[in-house]
Design a protein around this motif. Structure first.
Motif, PDB file in Angstrom:
ATOM      1  N   SER A  95       0.929  -1.071  -0.143  1.00 30.15           N
ATOM      2  CA  SER A  95      -0.176   0.114   0.160  1.00 30.15           C
ATOM      3  C   SER A  95       0.946   1.247  -0.132  1.00 30.15           C
ATOM      4  CB  SER A  95      -1.103  -0.098   1.317  1.00 30.15           C
ATOM      5  OG  SER A  95      -0.151   0.484   2.433  1.00 30.15           O
ATOM      6  N   ASN A  96       0.112   2.533  -0.458  1.00 28.74           N
ATOM      7  CA  ASN A  96       1.150   3.689  -0.497  1.00 28.74           C
ATOM      8  C   ASN A  96       1.445   4.035   1.176  1.00 28.74           C
ATOM      9  OD1 ASN A  96       0.730   3.756  -3.144  1.00 28.74           O
ATOM     10  ND2 ASN A  96      -1.078   5.001  -3.179  1.00 28.74           N
ATOM     11  N   ASP A  97       0.444   4.051   1.803  1.00 28.56           N
ATOM     12  CA  ASP A  97       1.000   4.249   3.296  1.00 28.56           C
ATOM     13  C   ASP A  97       2.134   3.416   3.827  1.00 28.56           C
ATOM     14  OD1 ASP A  97      -1.086   6.335   3.419  1.00 28.56           O
ATOM     15  OD2 ASP A  97      -2.508   4.932   4.402  1.00 28.56           O
ATOM     16  N   ASP A  98       2.188   1.949   3.633  1.00 29.44           N
ATOM     17  CA  ASP A  98       3.131   1.217   4.119  1.00 29.44           C
ATOM     18  C   ASP A  98       4.555   1.521   3.244  1.00 29.44           C
ATOM     19  OD1 ASP A  98       1.483  -0.110   5.591  1.00 29.44           O
ATOM     20  OD2 ASP A  98       0.998  -1.792   4.513  1.00 29.44           O
ATOM     21  N   LYS A 100       5.334   4.654   2.274  1.00 32.61           N
ATOM     22  CA  LYS A 100       6.109   5.541   2.996  1.00 32.61           C
ATOM     23  C   LYS A 100       6.506   5.571   4.391  1.00 32.61           C
ATOM     24  CE  LYS A 100       2.513   8.763   0.818  1.00 32.61           C
ATOM     25  NZ  LYS A 100       1.422   9.530   0.819  1.00 32.61           N
ATOM     26  N   ALA A 101       5.924   4.446   5.220  1.00 34.22           N
ATOM     27  CA  ALA A 101       6.376   4.111   6.217  1.00 34.22           C
ATOM     28  C   ALA A 101       7.698   3.136   6.035  1.00 34.22           C
ATOM     29  CB  ALA A 101       5.442   3.139   6.872  1.00 34.22           C
ATOM     30  N   TYR A 102       7.773   2.629   5.016  1.00 36.02           N
ATOM     31  CA  TYR A 102       9.222   1.860   4.712  1.00 36.02           C
ATOM     32  C   TYR A 102      10.261   2.570   4.644  1.00 36.02           C
ATOM     33  CZ  TYR A 102      12.072  -1.975   3.107  1.00 36.02           C
ATOM     34  OH  TYR A 102      12.902  -2.960   3.437  1.00 36.02           O
ATOM     35  N   THR A 103      10.282   3.731   4.038  1.00 42.45           N
ATOM     36  CA  THR A 103      11.279   4.590   3.835  1.00 42.45           C
ATOM     37  C   THR A 103      11.862   4.960   5.389  1.00 42.45           C
ATOM     38  OG1 THR A 103       9.899   6.668   3.469  1.00 42.45           O
ATOM     39  CG2 THR A 103      10.763   5.480   1.366  1.00 42.45           C
ATOM     40  N   ALA A 104      10.861   5.308   6.284  1.00 40.47           N
ATOM     41  CA  ALA A 104      11.107   5.815   7.535  1.00 40.47           C
ATOM     42  C   ALA A 104      11.865   4.713   8.280  1.00 40.47           C
ATOM     43  CB  ALA A 104       9.861   6.118   8.262  1.00 40.47           C
ATOM     44  N   LYS A 105      11.378   3.478   7.914  1.00 38.53           N
ATOM     45  CA  LYS A 105      12.208   2.237   8.755  1.00 38.53           C
ATOM     46  C   LYS A 105      13.939   2.117   8.277  1.00 38.53           C
ATOM     47  CE  LYS A 105       8.218  -0.893   9.282  1.00 38.53           C
ATOM     48  NZ  LYS A 105       7.664  -2.055   9.074  1.00 38.53           N
ATOM     49  N   LEU A 106      13.863   2.460   6.810  1.00 41.15           N
ATOM     50  CA  LEU A 106      15.138   2.471   6.454  1.00 41.15           C
ATOM     51  C   LEU A 106      15.951   3.252   7.034  1.00 41.15           C
ATOM     52  CD1 LEU A 106      14.439   1.715   2.376  1.00 41.15           C
ATOM     53  CD2 LEU A 106      15.573   0.254   4.205  1.00 41.15           C
ATOM     54  N   LYS A 107      15.575   4.477   7.156  1.00 43.90           N
ATOM     55  CA  LYS A 107      16.172   5.740   7.811  1.00 43.90           C
ATOM     56  C   LYS A 107      16.501   5.445   9.296  1.00 43.90           C
ATOM     57  CE  LYS A 107      14.067   9.340   5.018  1.00 43.90           C
ATOM     58  NZ  LYS A 107      12.839  10.510   5.068  1.00 43.90           N
ATOM     59  N   SER A 108      15.538   4.768   9.984  1.00 45.49           N
ATOM     60  CA  SER A 108      15.784   4.225  11.338  1.00 45.49           C
ATOM     61  C   SER A 108      16.509   3.278  11.543  1.00 45.49           C
ATOM     62  CB  SER A 108      14.516   3.970  12.170  1.00 45.49           C
ATOM     63  OG  SER A 108      13.990   2.711  11.595  1.00 45.49           O
ATOM     64  N   THR A 141       3.252   3.953  -7.183  1.00 45.16           N
ATOM     65  CA  THR A 141       2.099   4.293  -6.360  1.00 45.16           C
ATOM     66  C   THR A 141       0.769   3.742  -7.253  1.00 45.16           C
ATOM     67  OG1 THR A 141       1.844   6.473  -7.069  1.00 45.16           O
ATOM     68  CG2 THR A 141       3.080   6.208  -5.182  1.00 45.16           C
ATOM     69  N   ALA A 142       0.934   3.823  -8.640  1.00 42.24           N
ATOM     70  CA  ALA A 142      -0.141   3.252  -9.338  1.00 42.24           C
ATOM     71  C   ALA A 142      -0.450   1.663  -9.473  1.00 42.24           C
ATOM     72  CB  ALA A 142      -0.224   3.822 -10.873  1.00 42.24           C
ATOM     73  N   THR A 143       0.617   0.985  -9.457  1.00 44.03           N
ATOM     74  CA  THR A 143       0.667  -0.365  -9.581  1.00 44.03           C
ATOM     75  C   THR A 143       0.863  -1.245  -8.333  1.00 44.03           C
ATOM     76  OG1 THR A 143       3.069  -0.497 -10.249  1.00 44.03           O
ATOM     77  CG2 THR A 143       1.535  -0.368 -11.957  1.00 44.03           C
ATOM     78  N   LYS A 144       1.598  -0.244  -7.161  1.00 43.00           N
ATOM     79  CA  LYS A 144       1.565  -0.972  -6.066  1.00 43.00           C
ATOM     80  C   LYS A 144       3.002  -1.854  -6.016  1.00 43.00           C
ATOM     81  CE  LYS A 144      -2.609   0.703  -4.139  1.00 43.00           C
ATOM     82  NZ  LYS A 144      -2.230   1.815  -4.079  1.00 43.00           N
ATOM     83  N   GLU A 145       3.961  -1.791  -6.993  1.00 43.47           N
ATOM     84  CA  GLU A 145       4.998  -2.673  -7.168  1.00 43.47           C
ATOM     85  C   GLU A 145       6.294  -1.568  -7.196  1.00 43.47           C
ATOM     86  OE1 GLU A 145       2.943  -5.573 -10.485  1.00 43.47           O
ATOM     87  OE2 GLU A 145       3.920  -3.835 -11.250  1.00 43.47           O
ATOM     88  N   GLY A 146       7.173  -2.530  -6.801  1.00 42.87           N
ATOM     89  CA  GLY A 146       8.476  -2.084  -6.839  1.00 42.87           C
ATOM     90  C   GLY A 146       9.640  -2.937  -6.394  1.00 42.87           C
ATOM     91  N   SER A 147      10.888  -2.531  -6.096  1.00 45.24           N
ATOM     92  CA  SER A 147      11.914  -3.116  -5.643  1.00 45.24           C
ATOM     93  C   SER A 147      12.819  -2.454  -4.637  1.00 45.24           C
ATOM     94  CB  SER A 147      13.102  -3.198  -6.730  1.00 45.24           C
ATOM     95  OG  SER A 147      13.408  -1.917  -7.277  1.00 45.24           O
ATOM     96  N   ILE A 148      13.277  -3.241  -3.812  1.00 47.44           N
ATOM     97  CA  ILE A 148      14.302  -3.215  -2.611  1.00 47.44           C
ATOM     98  C   ILE A 148      15.492  -3.747  -3.042  1.00 47.44           C
ATOM     99  CG2 ILE A 148      14.568  -3.357  -0.243  1.00 47.44           C
ATOM    100  CD1 ILE A 148      11.658  -3.978  -0.141  1.00 47.44           C
ATOM    101  N   SER A 149      16.643  -2.969  -2.951  1.00 46.51           N
ATOM    102  CA  SER A 149      17.990  -3.271  -3.339  1.00 46.51           C
ATOM    103  C   SER A 149      18.838  -3.010  -1.983  1.00 46.51           C
ATOM    104  CB  SER A 149      18.620  -2.944  -4.490  1.00 46.51           C
ATOM    105  OG  SER A 149      17.864  -3.157  -5.705  1.00 46.51           O
TER     106      SER A 149
END
Length: 167
Positions: A95-98, A100-108, A141-149
């Motif tokens: 989800s879009n909210d999750d 946004k929260a994920y970037t905060a987790k990476l920062k923390s 945000t439209a497809t709710k897809e992405g990547s984490i490296s």
């Protein structure tokens, strides 16, 4: 639809393997069966220390995603290089909210000093931790897809294996 996507992924991965093998001057016909494994819900392609896995029920590669939190996602592909310690997870259903929260987790977790962009179409974040390892998060945000490296600091492959044994 699910079968068509699986067949398409298998075809793309097979083409990639053929191109990689051809560049190395190997006999492609003899090397493909050893490098490609097809299960009911996934396909795996191995080339030396590198592996590409695509499918429907993939697990989070925690052994290579050092200090990278596991989000609540559906993993569709995992690309990893055990020798270099690099890993990329391709995902869906975040989800879009999750996101946004994920970037905060990476920062923390100590990732900072890279790029951060957020607009109505995407969320992008990259940062480097105190050890010099890099994390990148890209989300549509439209497809709710992405990547984490994740990429460890250059020249720290042995440090990566030490961290794995400590965790």
């Amino acid at each position: 639809m699910k079968n068509i996507r699986f067949i398409f992924i298998a075809a793309v991965l097979s083409c990639c393997l053929i191109m990689v093998s051809a560049c190395k001057g190997k006999t492609v016909e003899n090397s493909i069966p050893d490098k490609v494994k097809i299960n009911n819900d996934s396909i795996t392609v191995n080339e030396g220390s590198s592996e590409i896995k695509a499918g429907e029920s993939l697990k989070w590669p925690g052994d290579l995603m050092i200090n990278i939190p596991e989000p609540k996602i559906k993993i569709t592909a995992v690309l990893k290089d055990d020798k270099k310690g690099q890993c990329t997870v391709v995902f869906a259903e975040l989800s879009n909210d999750d996101a946004k929260a994920y970037t905060a987790k990476l920062k923390s977790n100590g990732y900072s000093g890279g790029m951060e962009l957020s607009d109505e179409n995407s969320i992008l974040f990259s940062g480097i931790d105190g050890k010099g390892s890099q994390a990148c998060f890209a989300y549509n945000t439209a497809t709710k897809e992405g990547s984490i490296s994740y990429e460890p600091k250059a020249g720290t492959e042995s440090d990566n294996s030490t961290e794995k044994s400590e965790n």
